[in-house]
Enzyme design. Structure first.
Site, PDB file in Angstrom:
ATOM      1  N   ASP A   1     -12.740  -5.622  -1.426  1.00  0.00           N
ATOM      2  CA  ASP A   1     -13.686  -6.954  -1.194  1.00  0.00           C
ATOM      3  C   ASP A   1     -15.034  -6.587  -0.659  1.00  0.00           C
ATOM      4  OD1 ASP A   1     -11.657  -6.741   0.946  1.00  0.00           O
ATOM      5  OD2 ASP A   1     -13.525  -7.349   1.772  1.00  0.00           O
TER       6      ASP A   1
ATOM      7  N   GLU B   1       0.715  -1.317  -0.090  1.00  0.00           N
ATOM      8  CA  GLU B   1      -0.001  -0.033   0.010  1.00  0.00           C
ATOM      9  C   GLU B   1       0.718   1.360   0.029  1.00  0.00           C
ATOM     10  OE1 GLU B   1      -3.975  -1.761   2.466  1.00  0.00           O
ATOM     11  OE2 GLU B   1      -2.079  -1.149   3.490  1.00  0.00           O
TER      12      GLU B   1
HETATM   13  N1  ADE Z   1      -9.384  -4.617   4.720  1.00  0.00           N
HETATM   14  C1  ADE Z   1      -9.628  -4.785   3.505  1.00  0.00           C
HETATM   15  N2  ADE Z   1     -10.965  -5.553   3.364  1.00  0.00           N
HETATM   16  C2  ADE Z   1     -11.137  -5.826   4.916  1.00  0.00           C
HETATM   17  C3  ADE Z   1     -12.028  -6.615   5.267  1.00  0.00           C
HETATM   18  N3  ADE Z   1     -12.816  -7.254   4.745  1.00  0.00           N
HETATM   19  N4  ADE Z   1     -12.123  -6.578   6.874  1.00  0.00           N
HETATM   20  C4  ADE Z   1     -11.344  -5.892   7.571  1.00  0.00           C
HETATM   21  N5  ADE Z   1     -10.188  -5.282   6.971  1.00  0.00           N
HETATM   22  C5  ADE Z   1     -10.069  -5.172   5.689  1.00  0.00           C
END
Ligand code: ADE
Length: 242
Positions: free
Chosen positions: A201, A11
């Site tokens: 996600d 990142e």
């Molecule tokens: N960072 C990226 N996706 C995440 C998730 N599903 N839960 C916690 N931190 C995250």
């Protein structure tokens, strides 16, 4: 000087590559990279995953290096259906969803003698929106920027029921693992902060796989937005001084 933090090396990589780094200072196992980016004095670092790592890094940035503001960037899981991979979330508030004193009649996320929702600096939020608008005009970007509450906790969310709960309990739009700690530490020292996240996600089944697949591409998106913010800061400073 602006403190720029990310949890993971991926990142932070673009920032490190593009910045003019003049000095690196080691403390508490962290590497603080000092330099300039888009004519702004910056200090960059990877803090590692989770709230304690984020809190230590933020406090050091404030106490030892005297930063004027903290910008944390990285990936997040979407908690609302209209947020898709590649969309940007800018915090107006952050909350630590895993603080639980409900046994004492308090609400989830409530910290005694403190607030439950920590407010990000409105000027930084505005700067992010302005940078996004400038970028979108020349790029015809299909993704969107949303300003909203980010829920933070020391667990990766990959569960539909948890998504519903985070959404209903906190009105949160995205989940991640550091922003709430940055928000608390900055608020305690009255240092402006903002959290800039790109959705990687859906925080449900398969979230971990989606996260890994999208990590490099996503980091490019937050990098571009933060570059835009730094450029606007420099342009604004020039207007004030001329
Ligand atoms: N960072 C990226 N996706 C995440 C998730 N599903 N839960 C916690 N931190 C995250």
């Amino acid at each position: 000087m602006i403190g720029l933090i990310s949890a993971l090396e991926e990142e932070l990589l673009l920032f490190k590559n593009q910045a003019k780094i003049t000095e690196v200072v080691n403390q508490a196992g962290l590497k603080f990279h000092f330099g300039t980016l888009a004519e702004q004095k910056i200090v960059l670092l990877r803090c590692g995953v989770g709230k304690v790592n984020a809190a230590v890094a933020t406090q050091l940035l404030i106490d030892r290096f005297g930063v004027d503001a903290v910008v944390f960037s990285g990936l997040a899981g979407a908690l609302v259906p209209h947020l898709k991979r590649g969309d940007i979330v800018v915090s107006n508030y952050v909350v630590q969803h895993d603080i639980d004193l409900t046994a004492f009649g308090r609400r989830h996320g409530e910290i005694p003698d403190m607030t439950r929702l920590f407010e990000a600096d409105p000027k930084l939020v505005r700067l992010a929106s302005d940078a996004w608008e400038e970028k979108s005009i020349d790029e015809e970007s299909p993704s969107q920027l949303v300003v909203g509450t980010i829920a933070t906790g020391d667990s990766f969310v990959s569960d539909k029921e948890r998504i519903k709960w985070l959404q209903r309990e906190f009105g949160a739009v995205a989940a991640e693992m550091e922003g709430g700690a940055v928000g608390q530490v900055c608020s305690m020292s009255r240092v402006p902060f903002v959290i800039i996240r790109v959705i990687s996600d859906g925080a449900g089944d398969g979230a971990a796989g989606e996260f890994i697949m999208f990590l490099d591409q996503a980091s490019e998106l937050t990098f571009q937005l933060i570059m835009g913010m730094l450029k606007l800061m420099s342009a604004n400073q020039k207007t004030i001084t001329t």
